[in-house]
Structures are given as C-alpha cells and as structure tokens.
Scaffold this active site. Structure first.
Site, PDB file in Angstrom:
ATOM      1  N   ASN A 194       5.379   5.995  -3.257  1.00 44.17           N
ATOM      2  CA  ASN A 194       6.017   5.720  -4.414  1.00 44.17           C
ATOM      3  C   ASN A 194       7.305   6.043  -4.481  1.00 44.17           C
ATOM      4  OD1 ASN A 194       4.891   8.299  -4.243  1.00 44.17           O
ATOM      5  ND2 ASN A 194       4.820   8.552  -6.415  1.00 44.17           N
ATOM      6  N   GLU A 220      10.303   6.860  -7.115  1.00 44.13           N
ATOM      7  CA  GLU A 220      10.736   7.184  -8.650  1.00 44.13           C
ATOM      8  C   GLU A 220      12.187   6.895  -8.938  1.00 44.13           C
ATOM      9  OE1 GLU A 220       9.025  11.021  -9.666  1.00 44.13           O
ATOM     10  OE2 GLU A 220       6.975   9.925  -9.473  1.00 44.13           O
ATOM     11  N   CYS A 223       5.183   2.149  -7.884  1.00 42.10           N
ATOM     12  CA  CYS A 223       3.992   2.748  -7.135  1.00 42.10           C
ATOM     13  C   CYS A 223       4.178   2.268  -5.854  1.00 42.10           C
ATOM     14  CB  CYS A 223       2.671   2.269  -7.695  1.00 42.10           C
ATOM     15  SG  CYS A 223       2.575   2.725  -9.410  1.00 42.10           S
ATOM     16  N   GLU A 237       1.247   1.351  -4.071  1.00 35.90           N
ATOM     17  CA  GLU A 237       0.430   0.073  -3.651  1.00 35.90           C
ATOM     18  C   GLU A 237       1.435  -1.156  -3.826  1.00 35.90           C
ATOM     19  OE1 GLU A 237       0.081   2.650  -5.818  1.00 35.90           O
ATOM     20  OE2 GLU A 237      -2.456   2.843  -6.370  1.00 35.90           O
ATOM     21  N   CYS A 276      -3.138   2.130 -10.392  1.00 35.04           N
ATOM     22  CA  CYS A 276      -3.236   1.923 -11.999  1.00 35.04           C
ATOM     23  C   CYS A 276      -3.345   0.362 -11.986  1.00 35.04           C
ATOM     24  CB  CYS A 276      -1.452   2.321 -12.138  1.00 35.04           C
ATOM     25  SG  CYS A 276      -0.401   1.184 -11.891  1.00 35.04           S
ATOM     26  N   CYS A 296      -1.062  -2.364 -10.542  1.00 34.42           N
ATOM     27  CA  CYS A 296      -1.199  -2.469  -9.174  1.00 34.42           C
ATOM     28  C   CYS A 296      -2.528  -3.417  -8.809  1.00 34.42           C
ATOM     29  CB  CYS A 296      -1.206  -1.104  -8.288  1.00 34.42           C
ATOM     30  SG  CYS A 296       0.420  -0.248  -8.282  1.00 34.42           S
TER      31      CYS A 296
HETATM   32  N1  THU Z   1       1.605   6.099  -8.878  1.00 30.37           N
HETATM   33  C1  THU Z   1       1.519   5.468  -7.922  1.00 30.37           C
HETATM   34  O1  THU Z   1       2.196   5.290  -6.598  1.00 30.37           O
HETATM   35  N2  THU Z   1       0.307   4.522  -7.505  1.00 30.37           N
HETATM   36  C2  THU Z   1      -0.673   4.661  -8.850  1.00 30.37           C
HETATM   37  O2  THU Z   1      -1.537   3.936  -8.360  1.00 30.37           O
HETATM   38  C3  THU Z   1      -0.507   5.651  -9.815  1.00 30.37           C
HETATM   39  C4  THU Z   1       0.659   6.129 -10.075  1.00 30.37           C
HETATM   40  C5  THU Z   1       2.751   7.059  -8.827  1.00 30.37           C
HETATM   41  C6  THU Z   1       3.986   6.287  -9.948  1.00 30.37           C
HETATM   42  C7  THU Z   1       4.595   7.726 -10.250  1.00 30.37           C
HETATM   43  O3  THU Z   1       5.506   7.835  -9.194  1.00 30.37           O
HETATM   44  C8  THU Z   1       3.578   8.905 -10.184  1.00 30.37           C
HETATM   45  O4  THU Z   1       2.435   8.165  -9.296  1.00 30.37           O
HETATM   46  C9  THU Z   1       3.113   9.262 -11.144  1.00 30.37           C
HETATM   47  O5  THU Z   1       2.596   8.322 -12.171  1.00 30.37           O
END
Ligand code: THU
Length: 132
Positions: A47, A49, A58, A60, A89, A92
């Site tokens: 991920n 941010e 994310c 994925e 999520c 994704c």
């Molecule tokens: N996140 C992912 O990378 N994949 C997911 O399926 C759920 C959430 C990340 C996004 C963010 O950087 C952190 O997790 C918290 O939400």
C-alpha cells in the site's frame, strides 16, 4: 483442513516480502500483495499512502494495475497479508472482479492460510454488462 499447495505458499511469502515496502506512515497498517497471472507471472505491491488520505492506494490494486499495465489481465491467485488478519477492501474486490471473476484469494485467517473464491467475498459485484 485442505492442504495449501506449495505454489500458494510461495506466493504468500512474496506478499510478506512486498509488505516490507509499504508506505504507510499515517495508518501504520502495512499490506502486501502478490498476484499470479494465469501465465505464471508474478506482480507484487504494497500500500502507498498520502498526506491527503483519500489518495491512498491499496496493495492489491497496485499489484493488479502493474500487471494490467504490463499487458496481463487473466489472474489465477492473489495473496494478501498484513500484520493482522486482513480481507481485501470492497474497492479492491471490485477491481479484481473486472479482470478475473474466478480469481482465488489467499489470506491468513485465524492463523491458517485459506483460499477464498472472489465470489465468496464479493457475491454481488458490479458486472461489465450491467451498464451496457
Ligand atoms: N489497505 C490495503 O492496502 N488493502 C486492503 O485491502 C485494505 C486496506 C491499506 C490502505 C491503507 O494504507 C491501510 O491499509 C489502512 O486502511
């Protein structure tokens, strides 16, 4: 319990490795993903941010977009990991559904690796032909 194939263990290990490269200074929730195409190529991601939180992407989706941009759209399996139990999520899952509705999703749940079908996690995804 069904035995996890060596191929799947390998891809989970790659997701764990990818997690180390997460850029998650805001949530501190590091996620790793490893995607295997039907032709055997592997794309990994973590991920990323942003201080403008909504721009976060994310792991994925980054793995899928890397593969699609390289010309691969048929996927066999995606492994996803975090330091805690995680399910992909909804956004994704919908992106997975766009390319490979038969995709398998490998997660560690209650301490064990488990393979889910995308349809189990997203039984009523938006389908391409809905908007035609
Ligand atoms: N996140 C992912 O990378 N994949 C997911 O399926 C759920 C959430 C990340 C996004 C963010 O950087 C952190 O997790 C918290 O939400």
């Amino acid at each position: 319990m069904k035995k996890i194939q060596a191929e799947f263990l390998e891809i989970y290990k790659l997701a764990l490795k990818a997690k180390k490269r997460a850029y998650a200074p805001y949530s501190n929730f590091k996620v790793g993903a490893a995607l295997k195409t039907k032709s055997g190529k592997i794309y990994t991601a973590s991920n990323v941010e942003n201080s403008s939180f909504g721009l976060t992407v994310c792991a994925e989706r980054i793995a899928i977009f890397k593969a699609v941009n390289d010309g691969y759209k048929d996927f066999k399996i995606i492994a996803v990991c975090a330091d805690k139990e995680v399910f992909p999520c909804g956004a994704c899952l919908q992106v997975m559904n766009e390319f490979s509705p038969e995709l398998k999703i490998l997660l560690k749940i209650e301490g064990n690796l488990k393979v889910f079908k995308l349809k189990e996690l997203l039984p009523f995804g938006f389908e391409k032909d809905f908007s035609l």
